[in-house]
Design a protein around this motif. Structure first.
Motif, PDB file in Angstrom:
ATOM      1  N   GLU A  55      -0.684  -3.069   5.166  1.00  0.00           N
ATOM      2  CA  GLU A  55      -0.970  -2.764   3.755  1.00  0.00           C
ATOM      3  C   GLU A  55      -2.393  -2.231   3.614  1.00  0.00           C
ATOM      4  OE1 GLU A  55      -0.882  -4.984  -0.603  1.00  0.00           O
ATOM      5  OE2 GLU A  55      -0.446  -6.106   1.218  1.00  0.00           O
ATOM      6  N   GLN A  56      -3.272  -2.862   4.354  1.00  0.00           N
ATOM      7  CA  GLN A  56      -4.658  -2.398   4.299  1.00  0.00           C
ATOM      8  C   GLN A  56      -4.786  -0.983   4.846  1.00  0.00           C
ATOM      9  OE1 GLN A  56      -6.774  -5.434   6.512  1.00  0.00           O
ATOM     10  NE2 GLN A  56      -6.767  -6.906   4.779  1.00  0.00           N
ATOM     11  N   GLU A  59      -3.393   1.367   2.272  1.00  0.00           N
ATOM     12  CA  GLU A  59      -4.339   1.582   1.173  1.00  0.00           C
ATOM     13  C   GLU A  59      -5.437   2.538   1.588  1.00  0.00           C
ATOM     14  OE1 GLU A  59      -5.664  -2.273   0.060  1.00  0.00           O
ATOM     15  OE2 GLU A  59      -3.825  -2.766  -1.055  1.00  0.00           O
ATOM     16  N   ARG A  60      -5.920   2.350   2.830  1.00  0.00           N
ATOM     17  CA  ARG A  60      -6.953   3.278   3.283  1.00  0.00           C
ATOM     18  C   ARG A  60      -6.408   4.720   3.326  1.00  0.00           C
ATOM     19  NH1 ARG A  60      -7.851  -0.870   7.011  1.00  0.00           N
ATOM     20  NH2 ARG A  60      -6.769   0.331   8.600  1.00  0.00           N
ATOM     21  N   ALA A  62      -3.865   5.966   1.561  1.00  0.00           N
ATOM     22  CA  ALA A  62      -3.682   6.454   0.187  1.00  0.00           C
ATOM     23  C   ALA A  62      -4.995   6.934  -0.383  1.00  0.00           C
ATOM     24  CB  ALA A  62      -3.069   5.336  -0.671  1.00  0.00           C
ATOM     25  N   ARG A  63      -6.087   6.109  -0.089  1.00  0.00           N
ATOM     26  CA  ARG A  63      -7.372   6.547  -0.590  1.00  0.00           C
ATOM     27  C   ARG A  63      -7.776   7.882   0.028  1.00  0.00           C
ATOM     28  NH1 ARG A  63      -8.419   0.964  -0.188  1.00  0.00           N
ATOM     29  NH2 ARG A  63      -9.430   1.251   1.822  1.00  0.00           N
TER      30      ARG A  63
END
Length: 812
Positions: A55-56, A59-60, A62-63
């Motif tokens: 997930e982390q 998220e990275r 996606a950013r």
């Protein structure tokens, strides 16, 4: 959740510590359960930790993606561009992004933006719609130039990537704009050429292109069919020409600028007339041929019609002239040139209407005008008006013309000149004649009434009203014959006469016959009426007042009866007197002859002279008495001819010998001239001898001493002519008409005088033979009397009719 996850290991450590494990070591089931739970716990722990790590990482990522997207959008929006993205082949765009930043004005909302026809020109809208549809359906990319309604040029670029299709719109500038403009123009021109080629191929007439060297480089489908070739290449390779340039006839007159001429070619087995048009191009020319066969046939037919009409118009007495819109003479018939006396060669030069008027004015063949210029301008207004004008021209030479001017259907003006001089003269004479006839009828003593086919009075004169005492106002009302008869019955009440008259007027019988009669009215008026059916069905009724003439007729009838009685008395008296005179005269001649013979003794010379005079006078008196007796016998119709064949020469010689002493005494010469074919004819020898004797005696009596008398005969058809001619003083013209009448004599001063019966006897005897007598005489040149006798003698019927005629003449 992360706190709970990290809290579990701590408690698990506490759980696994010796104190806790020691509590449950004695129970194997609990220990197994706890062991399994610990295993699951540790598995879950590791799973959760992995998921947390993923997930982390997501998220990275996606950013990072959001950062890249932001960078892309920043890059995309850095220039005026619009991007339209579709996912799949159907449906609306998934995304529309970008703008033109005020560089090009295009719709802001998605719906209007995708309706290309609202902001692109028609050609660009059609091209872009077609390219987008083709790209979404088959994945074919495109890059084209499009033009907005504001005349702005954009680049439309279509691409496909995976399941996405994109459309990018952006303005152009610089060299790229120029290249795109070229591409746009090329595409537009290509479509125009495509459409033009389709139109040219669909044209119903042959079209072909030639290069600068005159070689054919393209033809349309109609050309290929006309020359029956396989395709364009076959035409070009075989140099198949639909018409030969050498046989193109140059155009005549005013034609279209593109018309090269007319040629004839066989197309589809039929000879066609083609008008070949040529349009010059930069590197050659374009040609097309129009089939004018029907037009040419129509023109030939029209020409024949025009020629036929012209021939017909040339035979008309009415002068006709047709002027075109340019006021020049286009046609005239022979009557026009003859009417105005103009030179035909000059008329063939197509003079203007004004020039012809000026020429006619110079020749003084136009009506005299106080202001010729205004009159001429008024005449030429016929070209600017649609009204038909009719005028009367009275020319200085006395002719009268009826001039009709009207617009020609093909432009210009048509003039008709009708010479009505004779008609006007006839009308004038007719009116004058009607007036004279009216005056004549009104002044006639005869009553005249004309009844029409309906039985009504159409015409009458005052005498008719006077005879029957009718009111003129009543007659002017055109009364019926029944009403007129009712009025006339008051003066003459004979129903039979009036019924016959009415029946004759109102009968439908086509065989009506004229009737005549006399009405003796009780008032003493005698009227003779005549009923005459006229050819037009009308009936003419006339009345003549014969009251006085009736009285005179009665008197003349009585006088004629008295004259006939007197004539019979005269004839009897003459016969008796002549007979009674002949007896003593015969005695006188006998005694005179005895005395001359000396029976009573010798006579002295003076006595002998007196006795000769007595004999001569007695002989003359005997001749007169015989003539009177002959005339009396002829008048009475009692004389009969003793016909025989007469020897003309012998009887003439005998007549001459009988008067020989008289010719010797006057020193006259008698010449007898008888033609070979006039030697004999049938007649009464005694009467012919008497005719010749009287003619010869007259010739002797009226001839000068030493003169010549000619007597002869000639053959003329079925007749023979006996004639006696002298060279005496002749007969005066006024007396020649009476020379054959009885007792008509005009002696010469100091010369011969007879009783005037000789030529009367001649005329009577010749007519008794069925012939006739004629006389030719000139004063101081002599007289010739010609007697014409039938060669075969008189016919019995002729003698009878002649005798009847003479008896009628005597009675009259």
């Amino acid at each position: 959740m992360l706190i709970a996850a990290w809290a579990l290991p701590a408690r698990a450590q506490e759980f696994l510590s010796g104190s806790v494990m020691g509590k449950f070591a004695d129970d194997p089931l609990i220990f197994s359960a706890l062991f399994a739970a610990g295993v699951v716990f540790f598995w879950a722990y590791f799973v959760i930790r992995n998921l947390t790590r993923q997930e982390q990482a997501a998220e990275r990522h996606a950013r990072e993606l959001e950062t890249a997207l932001n960078e892309s959008e920043a890059i995309l929006t850095a220039e005026p561009t619009i991007l339209v993205i579709w996912h799949g082949r159907e449906g609306q765009p998934n995304r529309v992004t970008g703008d033109m930043k005020g560089v090009v004005r295009i719709p802001a909302d998605q719906e209007t933006l995708l309706d290309f026809s609202t902001w692109l020109d028609p050609e660009s809208a059609d091209a872009l719609s077609s390219a987008v549809a083709h790209m979404r359906d088959q994945g074919t990319p495109f890059n084209i130039g499009i033009r907005t309604l504001g005349d702005e040029l954009l680049e439309a670029d279509g691409r496909t990537a995976g399941g996405f299709t994109t459309l990018r719109l952006r303005p152009l500038a610089g060299e790229r704009r120029q290249v795109t403009e070229f591409a746009y123009d090329a595409r537009r021109l290509g479509k125009q050429v495509e459409r033009l080629s389709a139109v040219l191929d669909a044209a119903p007439f042959p079209i072909w292109l030639k290069d600068a060297g005159g070689e054919t480089i393209w033809v349309n489908d109609r050309y290929i069919k006309a020359v029956e070739a396989r395709d364009v290449d076959a035409v070009i390779a075989g140099r198949i020409e639909i018409v030969d340039d050498a046989r193109i006839e140059p155009p005549q007159g005013e034609k279209a600028a593109s018309l090269k001429g007319r040629a004839h070619a066989v197309i589809g087995g039929r000879k066609c007339a083609l008008d070949v048009h040529e349009i010059p191009l930069t590197d050659g020319s374009a040609r097309f041929a129009i089939d004018v066969s029907e037009i040419e046939d129509a023109r030939k037919e029209l020409k024949r019609h025009i020629q036929g009409h012209a021939n017909t118009l040339d035979k008309l007495d009415t002068a006709i002239a047709i002027f075109g819109p340019d006021q020049r003479l286009r046609f005239h018939n022979s009557a026009y040139a003859e009417l105005w006396g103009l030179d035909p060669d000059w008329l063939l030069l197509a003079p203007t209407d004004g020039e012809i008027l000026d020429r006619l004015r110079e020749l003084r063949r136009l009506p005299e005008q106080a202001n010729y210029r205004d009159w001429k301008a008024k005449q030429l207004q016929a070209y600017t008006t649609l009204e038909t004008r009719e005028n009367w021209w009275y020319l200085p030479d006395g002719r009268s013309l009826r001039v009709i001017c009207e617009q020609h259907p093909f432009g210009g003006t048509t003039y008709l000149y009708e010479n009505v001089t004779k008609e006007i003269q006839l009308e004038s004479r007719y009116n004058e004649l009607i007036g004279v006839q009216r005056e004549t009828l009104d002044n006639l003593h005869e009553g005249v009434a004309l009844f029409g086919t309906d039985g009504r009075l159409k015409l009458h004169n005052p005498a008719f009203a006077r005879f029957w005492s009718l009111d003129p106002a009543f007659l002017d009302s055109q009364p019926h014959i029944d009403t007129v008869v009712d009025q006339c019955r008051k003066l003459f009440a004979d129903d039979i006469v009036w019924d016959e008259l009415k029946y004759g007027m109102t009968s439908l019988d086509t065989g009506r016959k004229p009737q005549k009669g006399r009405l003796n009215r009780p008032d003493g008026l005698a009227l003779e009426y005549a009923f005459v059916p006229l050819p037009d069905g009308n009936t003419l009724l006339t009345y003549v007042d014969v009251t006085d003439s009736s009285r005179i007729e009665n008197a003349l009838r009585e006088r004629a009866e008295a004259l006939e009685a007197a004539d019979r008395l005269k004839t009897g008296f003459m016969s008796n007197v002549s007979y009674e005179l002949r007896t003593p005269l015969t005695n006188i001649l006998g005694f005179a002859e005895s005395l001359s013979l000396g029976i009573a003794g010798e006579l002295k010379p003076k006595q002998q002279e007196y006795l000769g005079d007595i004999q001569e006078s007695s002989q003359d008196l005997l001749v007169i008495i015989d003539a009177i007796l002959d005339l009396t016998t002829i008048d009475a119709g009692a004389m009969e001819l003793k016909l025989a064949e007469i020897d003309v020469v012998a009887i003439m010689q005998e007549a001459g010998e009988g008067l020989g002493q008289w010719m010797t005494k006057r020193d006259l010469t008698l010449n007898i001239e008888v033609a070979d074919d006039a030697q004999r004819f049938v007649g009464d020898p005694k009467r012919v001898q008497q005719i010749l004797h009287n003619l010869l005696a007259n010739a002797i009596g009226f001839s000068a001493e030493g003169g010549v008398i000619r007597m002869g005969a000639a053959h003329d058809g079925d007749d023979i002519l006996l004639w006696v001619a002298d060279t005496g003083r002749g007969i005066d013209p006024e007396f020649q008409k009476r020379v054959f009448d009885r007792f008509q004599s005009k002696p010469m001063p100091g010369g011969h005088r007879g009783p005037g019966l000789g030529l009367a006897i001649v005329k009577s005897f010749v007519e008794l033979h069925g012939g006739r007598v004629s006389l030719r005489s000139q004063v101081n040149k002599g007289t010739t009397v010609i007697c014409r006798f039938p060669m075969r003698g008189p016919h019995a019927q002729d003698r009878g009719s002649l005798q009847d005629h003479r008896r009628g003449s005597v009675a009259a």
